[in-house]
Write a protein that holds these residues in place. Structure first.
Motif, mmCIF file in Angstrom:
data_model
loop_
_atom_site.group_PDB
_atom_site.id
_atom_site.type_symbol
_atom_site.label_atom_id
_atom_site.label_comp_id
_atom_site.label_asym_id
_atom_site.label_seq_id
_atom_site.Cartn_x
_atom_site.Cartn_y
_atom_site.Cartn_z
ATOM 1 N N GLU A 1 3.349 7.703 -7.714
ATOM 2 C CA GLU A 1 4.255 6.942 -8.572
ATOM 3 C C GLU A 1 5.418 7.814 -9.039
ATOM 4 O O GLU A 1 6.545 7.339 -9.144
ATOM 5 C CB GLU A 1 3.493 6.338 -9.752
ATOM 6 C CG GLU A 1 2.590 5.217 -9.288
ATOM 7 C CD GLU A 1 2.019 4.413 -10.423
ATOM 8 O OE1 GLU A 1 2.654 4.306 -11.487
ATOM 9 O OE2 GLU A 1 0.923 3.861 -10.234
ATOM 10 N N GLN A 2 5.154 9.082 -9.298
ATOM 11 C CA GLN A 2 6.231 9.983 -9.722
ATOM 12 C C GLN A 2 7.254 10.163 -8.603
ATOM 13 O O GLN A 2 8.462 10.132 -8.847
ATOM 14 C CB GLN A 2 5.642 11.328 -10.132
ATOM 15 C CG GLN A 2 6.671 12.296 -10.657
ATOM 16 C CD GLN A 2 6.042 13.614 -11.109
ATOM 17 O OE1 GLN A 2 4.857 13.854 -10.959
ATOM 18 N NE2 GLN A 2 6.859 14.476 -11.655
ATOM 19 N N ASN A 3 6.799 10.344 -7.377
ATOM 20 C CA ASN A 3 7.730 10.485 -6.249
ATOM 21 C C ASN A 3 8.508 9.196 -6.006
ATOM 22 O O ASN A 3 9.713 9.230 -5.749
ATOM 23 C CB ASN A 3 6.984 10.899 -4.981
ATOM 24 C CG ASN A 3 6.601 12.357 -4.984
ATOM 25 O OD1 ASN A 3 7.169 13.166 -5.706
ATOM 26 N ND2 ASN A 3 5.609 12.700 -4.181
ATOM 27 N N LEU A 4 7.825 8.063 -6.083
ATOM 28 C CA LEU A 4 8.524 6.787 -5.911
ATOM 29 C C LEU A 4 9.572 6.583 -6.998
ATOM 30 O O LEU A 4 10.677 6.114 -6.717
ATOM 31 C CB LEU A 4 7.530 5.625 -5.927
ATOM 32 C CG LEU A 4 6.804 5.371 -4.610
ATOM 33 C CD1 LEU A 4 5.638 4.420 -4.824
ATOM 34 C CD2 LEU A 4 7.750 4.827 -3.559
ATOM 35 N N GLY B 1 0.789 -1.229 0.000
ATOM 36 C CA GLY B 1 0.000 0.000 0.000
ATOM 37 C C GLY B 1 0.819 1.274 0.000
ATOM 38 O O GLY B 1 0.322 2.326 0.377
ATOM 39 N N VAL B 2 2.068 1.204 -0.427
ATOM 40 C CA VAL B 2 2.937 2.383 -0.377
ATOM 41 C C VAL B 2 2.456 3.491 -1.316
ATOM 42 O O VAL B 2 2.581 4.670 -0.985
ATOM 43 C CB VAL B 2 4.411 2.009 -0.649
ATOM 44 C CG1 VAL B 2 4.633 1.577 -2.087
ATOM 45 C CG2 VAL B 2 5.341 3.166 -0.286
ATOM 46 N N ILE B 3 1.910 3.137 -2.472
ATOM 47 C CA ILE B 3 1.448 4.163 -3.418
ATOM 48 C C ILE B 3 0.233 4.862 -2.811
ATOM 49 O O ILE B 3 -0.759 4.238 -2.472
ATOM 50 C CB ILE B 3 1.131 3.554 -4.793
ATOM 51 C CG1 ILE B 3 2.405 2.965 -5.400
ATOM 52 C CG2 ILE B 3 0.515 4.602 -5.728
ATOM 53 C CD1 ILE B 3 2.203 2.194 -6.676
ATOM 54 N N GLY B 4 0.360 6.144 -2.616
ATOM 55 C CA GLY B 4 -0.685 6.954 -2.003
ATOM 56 C C GLY B 4 -0.491 7.196 -0.514
ATOM 57 O O GLY B 4 -1.248 7.951 0.101
ATOM 58 N N ALA C 1 17.287 7.715 -7.215
ATOM 59 C CA ALA C 1 18.383 8.255 -6.390
ATOM 60 C C ALA C 1 17.849 8.612 -5.003
ATOM 61 O O ALA C 1 17.507 9.767 -4.749
ATOM 62 C CB ALA C 1 18.999 9.477 -7.065
ATOM 63 N N PRO C 2 17.750 7.628 -4.101
ATOM 64 C CA PRO C 2 17.156 7.872 -2.782
ATOM 65 C C PRO C 2 17.800 9.011 -1.995
ATOM 66 O O PRO C 2 17.102 9.834 -1.399
ATOM 67 C CB PRO C 2 17.338 6.543 -2.054
ATOM 68 C CG PRO C 2 17.532 5.536 -3.113
ATOM 69 C CD PRO C 2 18.178 6.242 -4.257
ATOM 70 N N GLN D 1 13.078 -0.662 -15.361
ATOM 71 C CA GLN D 1 13.013 -1.447 -14.128
ATOM 72 C C GLN D 1 12.215 -0.703 -13.061
ATOM 73 O O GLN D 1 11.462 -1.320 -12.308
ATOM 74 C CB GLN D 1 14.414 -1.777 -13.629
ATOM 75 C CG GLN D 1 14.404 -2.851 -12.565
ATOM 76 C CD GLN D 1 15.787 -3.344 -12.237
ATOM 77 O OE1 GLN D 1 16.618 -2.577 -11.761
ATOM 78 N NE2 GLN D 1 16.036 -4.613 -12.490
ATOM 79 N N VAL D 2 12.342 0.612 -12.998
ATOM 80 C CA VAL D 2 11.539 1.404 -12.061
ATOM 81 C C VAL D 2 10.061 1.261 -12.415
ATOM 82 O O VAL D 2 9.220 1.050 -11.540
ATOM 83 C CB VAL D 2 11.983 2.884 -12.061
ATOM 84 C CG1 VAL D 2 10.988 3.754 -11.301
ATOM 85 C CG2 VAL D 2 13.378 3.030 -11.461
ATOM 86 N N ALA D 3 9.723 1.357 -13.706
ATOM 87 C CA ALA D 3 8.335 1.195 -14.147
ATOM 88 C C ALA D 3 7.812 -0.193 -13.786
ATOM 89 O O ALA D 3 6.659 -0.339 -13.355
ATOM 90 C CB ALA D 3 8.222 1.448 -15.647
ATOM 91 N N ASP D 4 8.642 -1.208 -13.933
ATOM 92 C CA ASP D 4 8.252 -2.573 -13.583
ATOM 93 C C ASP D 4 8.000 -2.697 -12.079
ATOM 94 O O ASP D 4 7.008 -3.305 -11.653
ATOM 95 C CB ASP D 4 9.322 -3.575 -14.019
ATOM 96 C CG ASP D 4 9.464 -3.677 -15.534
ATOM 97 O OD1 ASP D 4 8.548 -3.255 -16.273
ATOM 98 O OD2 ASP D 4 10.525 -4.177 -15.982
ATOM 99 N N LEU D 5 8.887 -2.123 -11.277
ATOM 100 C CA LEU D 5 8.689 -2.154 -9.816
ATOM 101 C C LEU D 5 7.417 -1.443 -9.417
ATOM 102 O O LEU D 5 6.673 -1.925 -8.556
ATOM 103 C CB LEU D 5 9.899 -1.525 -9.109
ATOM 104 C CG LEU D 5 11.109 -2.428 -8.957
ATOM 105 C CD1 LEU D 5 12.332 -1.616 -8.552
ATOM 106 C CD2 LEU D 5 10.835 -3.531 -7.946
ATOM 107 N N LEU D 6 7.141 -0.317 -10.035
ATOM 108 C CA LEU D 6 5.906 0.413 -9.715
ATOM 109 C C LEU D 6 4.687 -0.405 -10.115
ATOM 110 O O LEU D 6 3.685 -0.436 -9.384
ATOM 111 C CB LEU D 6 5.899 1.778 -10.408
ATOM 112 C CG LEU D 6 6.915 2.782 -9.861
ATOM 113 C CD1 LEU D 6 6.932 4.037 -10.714
ATOM 114 C CD2 LEU D 6 6.648 3.110 -8.414
#
Length: 135
Positions: A95-98, A68-71, A104-105, A124-129
């Protein structure tokens, strides 16, 4: 018979077209958003799983749970001790912030505790999201 006003009008149109051409070219050259693949994201999540959990029984450990991290507001789960930087970040994990954070954390939220260099692959970022959307 010649019409000088038509020549002036067409010159202005040509000048306007020349001025707007770079804008149109930049809009046309903008990359399309990447479509993530949740199955590929699940495989990519293996590198995250040493610190983070997802799913109905997930809990915080070395890192916070990501179910539930998104939002969700950054630094808001109660089962993990966040850094002051994360608690005070005052952002919601869109999703943009993630995507920015995963890239680059330390640049996205300076002083956070995540010990990870980041993910350079936009796919890979898109896949993780895509995977995190399923959790």
């Amino acid at each position: 018979m010649t019409y000088p006003f038509l020549f002036r009008w067409s010159s202005h149109l040509a000048a306007a077209a020349l001025l707007l051409a770079p804008v149109a070219a930049a809009q046309a050259a903008a990359p399309a958003p990447l479509t993530g693949n949740a199955e590929a994201g699940k495989a990519a999540f293996r590198k995250c799983a040493s610190c983070h959990q997802v799913g109905p029984s997930a809990r915080g450990g070395f890192g916070p749970k990501l179910t539930g991290v998104i939002g969700r507001k950054a630094g808001s789960t109660t089962d993990y001790k966040y850094s002051a930087a994360m608690k005070n970040a005052n952002i919601v994990w869109t999703e943009q912030n993630l995507a920015g954070f995963l890239k680059a954390p330390s640049d996205f939220i300076p002083g956070n505790n995540m010990r990870f260099w980041g993910i350079g692959s936009a796919q890979q970022v898109a896949d993780l999201l895509a995977y995190l959307r399923t959790q």
